[in-house]
Design a protein around this motif. Sequence first.
Motif, PDB file in Angstrom:
ATOM      1  N   PHE A  45      32.822  71.962  20.770  1.00 63.62           N
ATOM      2  CA  PHE A  45      33.793  71.336  20.081  1.00 63.62           C
ATOM      3  C   PHE A  45      34.972  72.389  20.042  1.00 63.62           C
ATOM      4  N   LEU A  46      34.740  73.718  19.958  1.00 63.52           N
ATOM      5  CA  LEU A  46      35.859  74.684  20.055  1.00 63.52           C
ATOM      6  C   LEU A  46      36.535  74.872  21.396  1.00 63.52           C
TER       7      LEU A  46
ATOM      8  N   GLY B 100      36.642  72.267  23.501  1.00 61.21           N
ATOM      9  CA  GLY B 100      37.638  71.205  23.748  1.00 61.21           C
ATOM     10  C   GLY B 100      38.910  71.363  22.940  1.00 61.21           C
ATOM     11  N   LEU B 101      38.647  71.918  21.755  1.00 58.31           N
ATOM     12  CA  LEU B 101      39.859  72.283  20.902  1.00 58.31           C
ATOM     13  C   LEU B 101      40.898  73.217  21.650  1.00 58.31           C
TER      14      LEU B 101
ATOM     15  N   ILE C 166      41.374  73.585  24.534  1.00 58.93           N
ATOM     16  CA  ILE C 166      41.801  73.033  25.898  1.00 58.93           C
ATOM     17  C   ILE C 166      42.847  71.863  25.591  1.00 58.93           C
TER      18      ILE C 166
END
Lengths: 321, 294
Positions: free
Chosen positions: A41-42, A44-45, A47
Amino acid sequence: MSTTETRDLARPAPAKAAPAKPRRGLRGSPTFNFWLFTGPFLIGLAIFVYAPILWSLWLSFFEARFTVTPDKFVGFENYTYMLTNDDFVGSLGTFTAFAAFIVPTTWALSLSLALLVNRLRFMRAFFRSVFFLPTACSYVAASLIWKMSIFSGVRFGMMNTVLGWFGVENIAWLADPNPPWYWLVIVTARLWLQSGFYMILFLAALQNIPGELYEAAAIDGAKPGWQTFRYITLPQLRATSTAVILLLLIAAYQAFDEFYNLLSKTTWGRPPLVELYYKALGESQDYGSGSAGAVILTVLICAVTLLQGKFMGFGRGEDSK
Amino acid sequence: MPEVREPAPSPDRPRRGGRGGGVMSSTGLYIATGVAGFFFLIPFYLLIRNALSTDAEITGENWKFFPTDIQWSNVGELFTDGTVPFGQSLWNSAVVATLHTVGVLLVCSLAGYGLARIPYRHANKVFYAVLGTLMVPTAVTFVPSFVLVSSLGWVDTYRGLIIPGLFSGFTCFLFRQYFLGFPKELEEAARVDGLGYWGAYWRIVVPNSLNFFAAMATITFINGWNSFLWPLVIGQDPGSWTVQVALSNYMTNQTVVFHLIFMATAFSILPLVFVFLFLQRWLVQGIAQTGIKG
């Protein structure tokens, strides 16, 4: 209503044999597991959320037309351009007008619907579904029905047909900014789409009001109806009301779909996001100014959210509106 | 305050007894609700009427309340007419909304659990980094996001439609709130079984949270199906349009074929109507949970 009360614990964990050695916590290193769980998740967050925000910030200080890797630094020029640009400032005005129309009307309608449905004995589920069903429609689908059927500017549009029975001339609802009938089209579409959702929130809140309050009020001689509503129901709904108003404001701020579809290619009635869309992705592809506009909007919405948060935290006034 | 507490009413049943807000008689109440319901149903009536009429009747001189001859053939025409590639759009929407839902639930629930339950020194800092994104509406950053995605070469691809939208700070936040309230005793059982965090999560935590997952899935699916701005930006080629982008393009088309456009709209709403009919319980629960706990 805490989630623990409502959770269904019908499936307890299967009991197994006792372990060989007792442990304090779950197996494995907590730090490693923390990154294992939050890592995807992090990343993706970083990017897809943080990088675009920072890139936007960087672009907003450059002259960037038709390119996203500009080299001409212009300082705050894009900002001064946007803040003195009639179209962009006008779009903020459009948003303000829109919010002034839509927020109070949706608040009042969704609360009224919740109060009505809450008192029904028969056909309660039916009416709740009727008011809730529009939530299933997308803004695009609603815009299409509104534009091509209800408020179609030609004779066979439903509104023009009904008005025609009373001898009223055809009205070009969307094609003419004077008088600004398009506001009626836009506001009714959004009212229809979102009132049911907020009705559900109010219904949940109404059902959380302790019954003793009403009994106590009755003992104190409060008349059922307006007095009870004014002194018991409304104050009890303050938290929900405040939150609903905040949600409505943020939603109105990001209005794009219905404006884009109802008023395609017009030069009037453009809220901020539509304006940015045409500026950055339209003919001119002006990413620098578009990014500056996005930064300005973000700063504005942060300010509103923080103010509202303060207001929610310390809002202890009599007025719950 | 009276000493006797009445049991809390179940959420789906009206309370008995004279409760607040009773200005109207029950006849007035039903009339008011009925009138409101009538207005709320008009758009659905128009949609179905137009979808099953001929263009001549839709645009006719006199208002037709119902099509004289119901045009069931409009359904077939929608999927065989070459000018509107609607079948492909429906398929795109189905793929995008489904994968979006699966992806969001997977990524955000894991992160929410990690933030809520795994002891780590800097967990708070990470949580603030997630909260910070809630302040910036994703819609506002569509310009740089588009730039990023197009430089990756993801325009007109499922990847470009799905992946950037998976990292929802709000959904992660909701999962964290939910897992904070998750009963510790169940994880105790997992500890006794000698499970690690990963095993406990999949074997104990998820199976006991299916209600919450269902509620979040319903809401996420609806949002994914109905989203418009991002698919509009990414879907430049008609082959990669979702239903929302397709409808939007039909609206601005010069050659308007009314009955086909309305039939397409009806089909674009149909899947969600099914979601509403069969999953309303989770949907309402999800909204109540994503809304505000008073």
